[in-house]
Design an enzyme around this catalytic site. Structure first.
Site, short mmCIF file in Angstrom:
data_model
loop_
_atom_site.label_atom_id
_atom_site.label_comp_id
_atom_site.label_asym_id
_atom_site.label_seq_id
_atom_site.Cartn_x
_atom_site.Cartn_y
_atom_site.Cartn_z
N ALA A 1 0.84 -1.21 0.00
CA ALA A 1 0.00 0.00 0.00
C ALA A 1 0.87 1.25 0.00
O ALA A 1 0.64 2.18 -0.78
CB ALA A 1 -0.93 0.00 1.21
N TYR A 2 1.85 1.27 0.88
CA TYR A 2 2.70 2.47 1.00
C TYR A 2 3.50 2.69 -0.28
O TYR A 2 3.55 3.80 -0.81
CB TYR A 2 3.63 2.32 2.20
CG TYR A 2 4.34 3.60 2.56
CD1 TYR A 2 3.65 4.63 3.20
CD2 TYR A 2 5.68 3.80 2.27
CE1 TYR A 2 4.29 5.81 3.54
CE2 TYR A 2 6.33 4.97 2.60
CZ TYR A 2 5.63 5.98 3.24
OH TYR A 2 6.26 7.16 3.56
N CYS A 3 4.10 1.62 -0.80
CA CYS A 3 4.87 1.75 -2.04
C CYS A 3 3.98 2.20 -3.19
O CYS A 3 4.35 3.09 -3.97
CB CYS A 3 5.57 0.44 -2.38
SG CYS A 3 6.97 0.03 -1.31
N SER B 1 1.27 3.93 -3.06
CA SER B 1 0.88 5.33 -2.88
C SER B 1 2.02 6.28 -3.21
O SER B 1 1.82 7.31 -3.86
CB SER B 1 0.38 5.57 -1.45
OG SER B 1 1.44 5.50 -0.51
#
Length: 233
Positions: free
Chosen positions: A144-146, A148
């Site tokens: 998710a973080y990557c 985003s």
């Protein structure tokens, strides 16, 4: 803005109540600018205009940005420092939590920039988006973080292309910092040695460097890490 020694001016900072955002607010004030905070939990007082808003709420963001611009008779810059994370493998993180990361980090960035764009065009202002070294280097348990932050980099590069000559656009790409960003993580996802995390004040100094560029000069991307950080390259 003064083209020889420009000051930051009126700078909207998302996530400005804590972490990197708070460091940017302090740096902007120190440089003679006027920060405006957008945060879910803004810190009251201290002479800084603040708005309680969730950056993933496009309508609320639009209203807050308009109110801020009206109160200060315009905007000179936006810094999108609001961000969250949910660690874990794709099949372990609840879908709603995974999507929330995209909504805050990527769509929240887009919402604020979209709302501020008319005001920034009037002042030939600047946008500084905050991506991450994990927007360049993908790692496990961070889909998710990557996703985003890769998205923030792509969005910002495209924004720079379509607003060339109208506003300044910079992508800030920091590695880990000594903030509370890691506090709610499971122990296995916390940095083992915070001495290899950067001081957010150093990263905020990079933001004010970008904001201080005279009209016509662009710093398109800034990667800033602790010298021993291994998340880049």
């Amino acid at each position: 803005m003064n083209d020889t020694f420009p000051r930051p001016g009126r700078v909207l900072v998302t996530g400005g109540a804590s972490g990197l955002g708070a460091a940017v607010v302090h740096a902007v004030r120190t440089a003679g600018g006027q920060p405006i905070v957008l945060d879910r939990d803004p810190v009251p007082g201290d002479g800084v205009l603040s708005f309680a808003v969730d950056v993933s709420d496009r309508v609320a963001v639009g209203a807050a940005v308009l109110e801020a611009a009206d109160a200060l008779d315009g905007l000179d810059a936006v810094v999108t420092a609001a961000g969250i994370d949910r660690c874990g493998r794709l099949d372990e993180v609840e879908a709603a939590e995974w999507e929330r990361v995209i909504m805050v980090n990527l769509l929240g960035t887009v919402n604020v920039v979209r709302a501020a764009l008319p005001h920034l065009r009037q002042t030939h202002g600047r946008v500084v988006t905050v991506a991450s070294s994990l927007g360049l280097k993908a790692v496990s348990d961070a889909t998710a973080y990557c996703a985003s932050k890769f998205g923030v980099i792509g969005f910002t590069r495209a924004l720079a292309a379509e607003t060339r000559g109208q506003i300044g656009v910079t992508t800030l790409i920091p590695a880990g910092m000594r903030t509370r960003f890691f506090d709610d993580r499971d122990e296995k996802y916390r940095p083992k040695d915070d001495s290899k995390l950067n001081d957010p004040a150093r990263v905020a100094a990079a933001v004010t460097f970008a904001l201080a560029q005279p009209t016509g000069c662009e710093v398109r991307e800034l990667v800033i890490t602790h010298e021993e950080d291994d998340s880049w390259p």
